[in-house]
Design a protein around this motif. Structure first.
Motif, mmCIF file in Angstrom:
data_model
loop_
_atom_site.group_PDB
_atom_site.id
_atom_site.type_symbol
_atom_site.label_atom_id
_atom_site.label_comp_id
_atom_site.label_asym_id
_atom_site.label_seq_id
_atom_site.Cartn_x
_atom_site.Cartn_y
_atom_site.Cartn_z
ATOM 1 N N LYS A 21 0.818 -1.221 0.000
ATOM 2 C CA LYS A 21 0.000 0.000 0.000
ATOM 3 C C LYS A 21 0.852 1.271 0.000
ATOM 4 C CE LYS A 21 -1.334 1.245 4.700
ATOM 5 N NZ LYS A 21 -2.448 1.303 5.636
ATOM 6 N N PRO A 25 0.201 2.890 -3.832
ATOM 7 C CA PRO A 25 -1.023 3.326 -3.146
ATOM 8 C C PRO A 25 -2.242 3.424 -4.070
ATOM 9 C CG PRO A 25 0.530 5.146 -3.336
ATOM 10 C CD PRO A 25 1.240 3.913 -3.801
ATOM 11 N N ASP A 26 -2.033 3.826 -5.319
ATOM 12 C CA ASP A 26 -3.175 3.939 -6.239
ATOM 13 C C ASP A 26 -3.754 2.562 -6.553
ATOM 14 O OD1 ASP A 26 -2.832 6.672 -6.275
ATOM 15 O OD2 ASP A 26 -1.608 6.659 -8.102
ATOM 16 N N MET A 27 -2.896 1.610 -6.804
ATOM 17 C CA MET A 27 -3.366 0.249 -7.093
ATOM 18 C C MET A 27 -4.093 -0.329 -5.882
ATOM 19 S SD MET A 27 -1.230 -3.164 -8.228
ATOM 20 C CE MET A 27 -0.470 -2.346 -9.611
ATOM 21 N N ARG A 28 -3.533 -0.099 -4.709
ATOM 22 C CA ARG A 28 -4.160 -0.608 -3.478
ATOM 23 C C ARG A 28 -5.520 0.055 -3.270
ATOM 24 N NH1 ARG A 28 -6.963 -2.402 -0.688
ATOM 25 N NH2 ARG A 28 -6.830 -2.942 1.503
ATOM 26 N N ALA A 29 -5.619 1.358 -3.530
ATOM 27 C CA ALA A 29 -6.883 2.080 -3.362
ATOM 28 C C ALA A 29 -7.943 1.549 -4.340
ATOM 29 C CB ALA A 29 -6.669 3.573 -3.563
ATOM 30 N N ARG A 30 -7.531 1.218 -5.568
ATOM 31 C CA ARG A 30 -8.481 0.686 -6.555
ATOM 32 C C ARG A 30 -9.031 -0.678 -6.125
ATOM 33 N NH1 ARG A 30 -4.722 2.784 -10.249
ATOM 34 N NH2 ARG A 30 -3.832 0.722 -10.605
#
Length: 184
Positions: A21, A25-30
């Motif tokens: 994360k 962070p963007d991939m985790r947020a998606r």
């Protein structure tokens, strides 16, 4: 040799699961809340790999248990378990220390390195110690502002101490049952 490879894979997977994360962070947020289950599965697999790899390893041996290091280990383990409890209970220690849980991992790893001087232990406990240090640095850099939790009621402090003693007793019992006597 296979045990060492499995152990290294387990430690690497543990670190990757925790860094994910912060690295992406963007991939985790998606991934949303469903991503928590996937990360939990990755961490569970990493723990299984670490246990299997450690138990399979027949590695070089440099030092072992000594009465003095066993006593120091036990004291450090009490501190480690308390730091973990303090983190969850938001006790006075958690208000003074930004990362009590990661600090607990560092103390736990150091305690185990004192009494386990073999290559597999260097990989397992040294690897998790290194992960905890780097994790603290990464968190502090990506989230520089920290607000300590509000003061906890006195009963939380007492619960953390009592919980520490109970959990420590369970850990000692499990270790002894598995053939790793805690008290010498």
């Amino acid at each position: 040799m296979m045990g060492i490879a499995i152990l290294i894979l387990g430690v690497a997977l543990w670190a990757a699961g925790h860094f994910f994360k912060r690295i992406a962070p963007d991939m985790r947020a998606r991934m949303g809340t469903g991503g928590k289950g996937l990360i939990a599965l990755v961490l569970l697999i990493s723990i299984i790999l670490m246990v299997i790899g450690y138990r399979m390893s027949d590695s070089a041996y440099f030092w072992g248990r000594h009465p003095a290091t066993v006593g120091i280990n036990n004291l450090l383990m009490l501190l480690s378990v308390y730091m973990f409890a303090a983190s969850g209970m938001k006790t006075a220690l958690a208000r003074r220390m930004r990362h009590p849980m990661l600090g607990a991992v560092k103390v736990w790893a150091l305690a185990h390195l004192l009494v386990n001087g073999d290559t597999a232990s260097f990989i397992l406990f040294g690897g998790l110690l290194a992960w905890a240090v780097v994790e603290m640095i990464v968190i502090n850099r990506t989230e520089p502002n920290w607000t300590p939790p509000p003061p906890a009621p006195r009963r939380k402090e007492v619960m953390a101490v009592v919980g520490t003693l109970v959990v420590y007793a369970v850990i000692a019992w499990v270790h002894t049952t598995l053939g790793y006597p805690v008290f010498g």
